[in-house]
Design a protein around this motif. Structure first.
Motif, short mmCIF file in Angstrom:
data_model
loop_
_atom_site.label_atom_id
_atom_site.label_comp_id
_atom_site.label_asym_id
_atom_site.label_seq_id
_atom_site.Cartn_x
_atom_site.Cartn_y
_atom_site.Cartn_z
N PRO A 109 -25.67 33.48 26.27
CA PRO A 109 -25.49 34.08 27.66
C PRO A 109 -24.88 33.21 28.63
N ALA A 110 -24.48 33.87 29.69
CA ALA A 110 -24.27 32.93 31.05
C ALA A 110 -25.12 32.19 31.52
N ASP A 111 -26.21 31.89 31.36
CA ASP A 111 -27.35 31.13 31.99
C ASP A 111 -27.79 30.24 30.85
N GLN A 112 -27.24 29.93 29.80
CA GLN A 112 -27.79 29.33 28.81
C GLN A 112 -26.69 28.21 28.20
N ARG A 113 -27.06 27.35 27.59
CA ARG A 113 -26.37 26.31 26.80
C ARG A 113 -26.95 26.04 25.40
N LEU A 114 -26.30 25.52 24.47
CA LEU A 114 -26.84 25.33 23.14
C LEU A 114 -26.23 24.11 22.43
N GLN A 115 -27.08 23.01 21.99
CA GLN A 115 -26.59 21.99 21.34
C GLN A 115 -27.50 21.92 19.96
N ILE A 116 -26.77 21.22 19.03
CA ILE A 116 -27.19 21.18 17.60
C ILE A 116 -27.61 19.67 17.28
N VAL A 117 -28.65 19.39 16.85
CA VAL A 117 -29.05 18.08 16.26
C VAL A 117 -29.43 18.17 14.80
N GLN A 118 -29.13 17.19 14.00
CA GLN A 118 -29.79 17.07 12.68
C GLN A 118 -31.12 17.20 12.52
N ARG A 119 -31.77 17.76 11.47
CA ARG A 119 -33.31 17.64 11.41
C ARG A 119 -33.39 16.18 10.86
N SER A 120 -34.78 15.75 10.78
CA SER A 120 -35.13 14.34 10.80
C SER A 120 -34.79 14.18 9.13
N SER A 121 -34.93 14.99 8.19
CA SER A 121 -34.82 14.66 6.65
C SER A 121 -33.53 14.29 6.47
N LEU A 122 -32.40 14.78 7.25
CA LEU A 122 -31.23 14.44 7.19
C LEU A 122 -31.06 12.69 7.75
N LEU A 123 -31.28 12.72 8.97
CA LEU A 123 -31.50 11.37 9.49
C LEU A 123 -31.80 10.31 8.78
N ARG A 124 -33.29 10.60 8.22
CA ARG A 124 -33.98 9.47 7.22
C ARG A 124 -33.09 9.33 5.75
N ASN A 125 -32.02 10.25 5.79
CA ASN A 125 -31.10 9.97 4.22
C ASN A 125 -30.08 9.39 4.74
N GLY A 126 -29.66 9.08 6.01
CA GLY A 126 -28.45 8.49 6.27
C GLY A 126 -27.31 9.37 6.75
N VAL A 127 -27.77 10.60 7.40
CA VAL A 127 -26.74 11.54 7.55
C VAL A 127 -27.10 11.90 9.14
N LEU A 128 -25.70 11.87 9.79
CA LEU A 128 -25.90 12.07 11.19
C LEU A 128 -25.00 13.46 11.63
N LEU A 129 -25.57 14.23 12.35
CA LEU A 129 -24.85 15.43 12.72
C LEU A 129 -24.17 15.06 14.28
N ALA A 130 -23.10 15.27 14.66
CA ALA A 130 -22.29 15.25 15.66
C ALA A 130 -22.08 16.63 16.28
N SER A 131 -22.47 17.04 17.43
CA SER A 131 -22.40 18.42 17.83
C SER A 131 -21.77 18.33 19.37
N SER A 132 -20.91 19.19 19.87
CA SER A 132 -20.55 19.24 21.22
C SER A 132 -21.50 20.11 21.58
N MET A 133 -21.27 20.42 23.09
CA MET A 133 -22.16 21.36 23.81
C MET A 133 -21.64 22.55 23.67
N PHE A 134 -22.29 23.54 23.37
CA PHE A 134 -21.80 25.17 23.13
C PHE A 134 -21.98 25.74 24.86
N ASP A 135 -20.91 26.00 25.22
CA ASP A 135 -21.12 26.47 26.61
C ASP A 135 -21.42 27.99 26.67
#
Length: 177
Positions: A109-135
């Motif tokens: 919606p016009a009054d919200q933004r979204l961002q994505i991050v990796q779950r900790s299980s991915l991070l603990r296994n050496g995997v990173l997610l890179a997400s842009s801001m969703f407008d």
């Protein structure tokens, strides 16, 4: 968040609050959530359904359209399943950059933004997610983002790999186009 301005307007209030997982789904911001385990305290888990390795040379021009590098679809293979010592379908990934497609979509919606991050299980296994801001105003049938694999890993089909967070913002004048 309240910020004060001491000139002509004594108080300007800026809205900024995170929605909880239930609100995100109920408001239809994240779509296609059919697994109740995906609804978390402050976000919604996202399930992986496709992976492409990013190769080649992309171009980010000063003007005009971006040109992506080459993408190679990753084949689904049999992966070990620690739950029952059998195998399940998924991907075996070597270190590299991958464009991933998630099962869930979004409608922001016009009054919200979204961002994505990796779950900790991915991070603990050496995997990173890179997400842009969703407008505000952005919508898609399937959310996508980029995953950086540092160490070899098996990822099962429809595994929960990311989490979407939604923040309320002051309504914008022009939506994503």
């Amino acid at each position: 968040i309240e910020l004060y301005k001491y000139e002509e307007n004594p108080k300007i209030v800026y809205k900024m609050a995170n929605l909880n997982g239930k609100q995100i789904v109920e408001q239809g911001i994240i779509t296609k959530v059919d697994n109740p385990e995906c609804i978390q305290q402050v976000g919604v888990d996202l399930e992986i359904i496709d992976i492409f390795q990013v190769l080649g040379t992309g171009i980010i021009p000063k003007e005009g359209k971006t040109r992506l590098g080459n993408y190679i679809k990753q084949q689904i293979v049999d992966c070990p399943n620690p739950a029952d010592d059998k195998t399940t379908k998924g991907w075996y990934l070597q270190p590299g950059a991958y464009d991933i497609t998630l099962k869930q979509g979004c409608s922001i919606p016009a009054d919200q933004r979204l961002q994505i991050v990796q779950r900790s299980s991915l991070l603990r296994n050496g995997v990173l997610l890179a997400s842009s801001m969703f407008d505000p105003g952005f919508s898609t049938e399937n959310i996508g983002t980029v995953m950086h694999v540092k160490e070899p890993i098996y990822i099962h089909f429809e595994a929960r790999v990311a989490q979407a967070y939604v923040t309320e913002v002051n309504q914008v004048e022009s939506l994503y186009d």
